[in-house]
Design a protein around this motif. Structure first.
Motif, mmCIF file in Angstrom:
data_model
loop_
_atom_site.group_PDB
_atom_site.id
_atom_site.type_symbol
_atom_site.label_atom_id
_atom_site.label_comp_id
_atom_site.label_asym_id
_atom_site.label_seq_id
_atom_site.Cartn_x
_atom_site.Cartn_y
_atom_site.Cartn_z
ATOM 1 N N PRO A 45 35.838 48.462 46.396
ATOM 2 C CA PRO A 45 36.265 47.298 47.185
ATOM 3 C C PRO A 45 37.789 47.247 47.278
ATOM 4 O O PRO A 45 38.497 47.665 46.357
ATOM 5 C CB PRO A 45 35.720 46.112 46.388
ATOM 6 C CG PRO A 45 34.571 46.680 45.619
ATOM 7 C CD PRO A 45 34.992 48.074 45.262
ATOM 8 N N ARG A 46 38.262 46.704 48.390
ATOM 9 C CA ARG A 46 39.695 46.625 48.642
ATOM 10 C C ARG A 46 40.084 45.184 48.932
ATOM 11 O O ARG A 46 39.499 44.555 49.824
ATOM 12 C CB ARG A 46 40.050 47.512 49.831
ATOM 13 C CG ARG A 46 41.487 47.409 50.310
ATOM 14 C CD ARG A 46 41.643 48.111 51.642
ATOM 15 N NE ARG A 46 42.981 47.970 52.195
ATOM 16 C CZ ARG A 46 43.321 48.331 53.436
ATOM 17 N NH1 ARG A 46 42.402 48.865 54.241
ATOM 18 N NH2 ARG A 46 44.555 48.174 53.865
ATOM 19 N N LEU A 47 41.047 44.663 48.192
ATOM 20 C CA LEU A 47 41.554 43.319 48.448
ATOM 21 C C LEU A 47 42.356 43.325 49.733
ATOM 22 O O LEU A 47 43.293 44.115 49.877
ATOM 23 C CB LEU A 47 42.418 42.839 47.279
ATOM 24 C CG LEU A 47 43.126 41.500 47.459
ATOM 25 C CD1 LEU A 47 42.115 40.362 47.554
ATOM 26 C CD2 LEU A 47 44.099 41.255 46.300
ATOM 27 N N HIS B 1 51.593 54.552 38.925
ATOM 28 C CA HIS B 1 50.372 54.582 39.720
ATOM 29 C C HIS B 1 49.253 53.924 38.907
ATOM 30 O O HIS B 1 48.872 54.415 37.855
ATOM 31 C CB HIS B 1 50.030 56.015 40.074
ATOM 32 C CG HIS B 1 48.748 56.167 40.833
ATOM 33 N ND1 HIS B 1 48.540 55.563 42.062
ATOM 34 C CD2 HIS B 1 47.620 56.831 40.556
ATOM 35 C CE1 HIS B 1 47.332 55.878 42.506
ATOM 36 N NE2 HIS B 1 46.749 56.652 41.620
ATOM 37 N N VAL B 2 48.720 52.815 39.433
ATOM 38 C CA VAL B 2 47.671 52.079 38.742
ATOM 39 C C VAL B 2 46.355 52.859 38.798
ATOM 40 O O VAL B 2 45.929 53.301 39.871
ATOM 41 C CB VAL B 2 47.488 50.689 39.371
ATOM 42 C CG1 VAL B 2 46.270 49.991 38.785
ATOM 43 C CG2 VAL B 2 48.742 49.842 39.185
ATOM 44 N N GLN B 3 45.733 53.002 37.649
ATOM 45 C CA GLN B 3 44.406 53.650 37.596
ATOM 46 C C GLN B 3 43.497 52.877 36.652
ATOM 47 O O GLN B 3 43.936 52.428 35.586
ATOM 48 C CB GLN B 3 44.525 55.090 37.104
ATOM 49 C CG GLN B 3 44.978 56.071 38.160
ATOM 50 C CD GLN B 3 44.730 57.523 37.731
ATOM 51 O OE1 GLN B 3 45.242 57.976 36.725
ATOM 52 N NE2 GLN B 3 43.931 58.240 38.520
ATOM 53 N N LEU B 4 42.236 52.736 37.056
ATOM 54 C CA LEU B 4 41.197 52.154 36.223
ATOM 55 C C LEU B 4 40.027 53.127 36.269
ATOM 56 O O LEU B 4 39.550 53.473 37.358
ATOM 57 C CB LEU B 4 40.757 50.787 36.741
ATOM 58 C CG LEU B 4 41.794 49.670 36.773
ATOM 59 C CD1 LEU B 4 42.618 49.705 38.050
ATOM 60 C CD2 LEU B 4 41.117 48.304 36.646
ATOM 61 N N VAL B 5 39.581 53.568 35.098
ATOM 62 C CA VAL B 5 38.522 54.573 35.042
ATOM 63 C C VAL B 5 37.399 54.071 34.143
ATOM 64 O O VAL B 5 37.585 53.913 32.929
ATOM 65 C CB VAL B 5 39.058 55.917 34.515
ATOM 66 C CG1 VAL B 5 37.934 56.941 34.465
ATOM 67 C CG2 VAL B 5 40.201 56.418 35.392
ATOM 68 N N TYR B 105 43.262 45.471 41.904
ATOM 69 C CA TYR B 105 43.002 46.896 41.682
ATOM 70 C C TYR B 105 41.619 47.051 41.068
ATOM 71 O O TYR B 105 41.234 46.284 40.177
ATOM 72 C CB TYR B 105 44.049 47.526 40.763
ATOM 73 C CG TYR B 105 45.367 47.777 41.428
ATOM 74 C CD1 TYR B 105 46.403 46.861 41.336
ATOM 75 C CD2 TYR B 105 45.579 48.937 42.175
ATOM 76 C CE1 TYR B 105 47.618 47.079 41.960
ATOM 77 C CE2 TYR B 105 46.800 49.167 42.790
ATOM 78 C CZ TYR B 105 47.809 48.235 42.684
ATOM 79 O OH TYR B 105 49.012 48.466 43.316
ATOM 80 N N TRP B 106 40.908 48.080 41.547
ATOM 81 C CA TRP B 106 39.530 48.317 41.131
ATOM 82 C C TRP B 106 39.366 49.774 40.675
ATOM 83 O O TRP B 106 40.024 50.673 41.192
ATOM 84 C CB TRP B 106 38.573 48.093 42.302
ATOM 85 C CG TRP B 106 38.533 46.706 42.856
ATOM 86 C CD1 TRP B 106 39.546 46.016 43.471
ATOM 87 C CD2 TRP B 106 37.397 45.834 42.880
ATOM 88 N NE1 TRP B 106 39.110 44.780 43.878
ATOM 89 C CE2 TRP B 106 37.794 44.648 43.533
ATOM 90 C CE3 TRP B 106 36.084 45.946 42.430
ATOM 91 C CZ2 TRP B 106 36.911 43.568 43.732
ATOM 92 C CZ3 TRP B 106 35.209 44.887 42.638
ATOM 93 C CH2 TRP B 106 35.629 43.717 43.276
ATOM 94 N N GLY B 107 38.439 49.969 39.739
ATOM 95 C CA GLY B 107 38.042 51.324 39.398
ATOM 96 C C GLY B 107 37.062 51.866 40.417
ATOM 97 O O GLY B 107 36.643 51.156 41.337
#
Lengths: 107, 116
Positions: A45-47, B1-5, B105-107
């Motif tokens: 998903p993208r805000l 660089h934002v990362q969520l894993v 921000y999403w993983g």
């Protein structure tokens, strides 16, 4: 908990046309706690919009949000091919409730 | 660089347990609220839980309260979701997300399948 109802369920449009998506809340939402997201199959998903009308970084200016109280709108002017997706509204005042989504499909 | 894993997903029988993890980088983890959101096959987005930067304020959706536990380890830049008493309807892609106002921000998500 607030319930969000999105309409219509689906929109069938052509590139270059405009799209207007609606979200109605079961009770008044504080303006600063309302957002819109874009979701494509197989993607995260993208805000797009937060605080009702503020565009998130990277959101094109053809996307605009408006509304207050219980009624909110996302407008996409001049649809691009990459805009065909499902759009979700969300309130995040206490819970993080999402609406059921509106699918914008290519005619 | 934002990362969520995310990691830890898989196939589990009804009544079983799983623990999801979300390791983050690219921002100061301890400064942000964090959340879990899921999407069942063919369904919309559903919030699951979120917690404050310190972990002391926690909220759960009604559908998971009493079965799921969210937690975090700020020293390890990691968010967790302990899922117990899993049901068929918990089958979904589970996403972790940073909560800065909205979920910015999403993983990539991790699949959880509950099936006998």
């Amino acid at each position: 908990e607030i319930v969000l109802t999105q309409s219509p369920g689906a929109l069938y449009l052509s590139p270059g046309e405009s799209a207007t998506l609606y979200c109605r809340a079961s009770q008044t939402i504080n303006d600063i706690y309302f957002a819109w997201y874009q979701k494509k199959p197989g993607q995260t998903p993208r805000l797009l919009i937060y605080g009702v009308s503020w565009r998130a970084p990277g959101t094109p200016d053809r996307f605009s949000g408006s509304g207050s109280g219980t009624d909110f709108t996302l407008t996409i002017s001049r649809l691009e091919p990459e805009d065909f997706a499902v759009y979700y509204c969300q309130e995040y005042s206490v819970a993080l409730t999402f609406g059921g989504g509106t699918k914008v499909e290519m005619k | 660089h934002v990362q969520l894993v995310e990691s830890g997903g898989g196939l589990v029988k009804p009544g079983g347990s799983l623990r999801l993890s979300c390791e983050v980088s690219g921002f100061t983890f301890s400064d942000y609220y964090m959340a879990w959101v899921r999407q069942a096959p063919g369904k919309g987005l559903e919030w699951v839980s979120y917690l404050s930067d310190s972990g002391t304020y926690i909220r759960y959706a009604d559908s998971v309260r009493g079965r799921f536990t969210i937690s975090r380890d700020n020293g390890k830049n990691s968010l967790y979701l302990q899922m117990n008493s899993l049901r068929l309807e918990d089958t979904a892609i589970y996403y972790c997300a940073r909560k800065y106002s909205a979920l910015d921000y999403w993983g990539q998500g991790v699949p959880v399948t509950v099936s006998s």
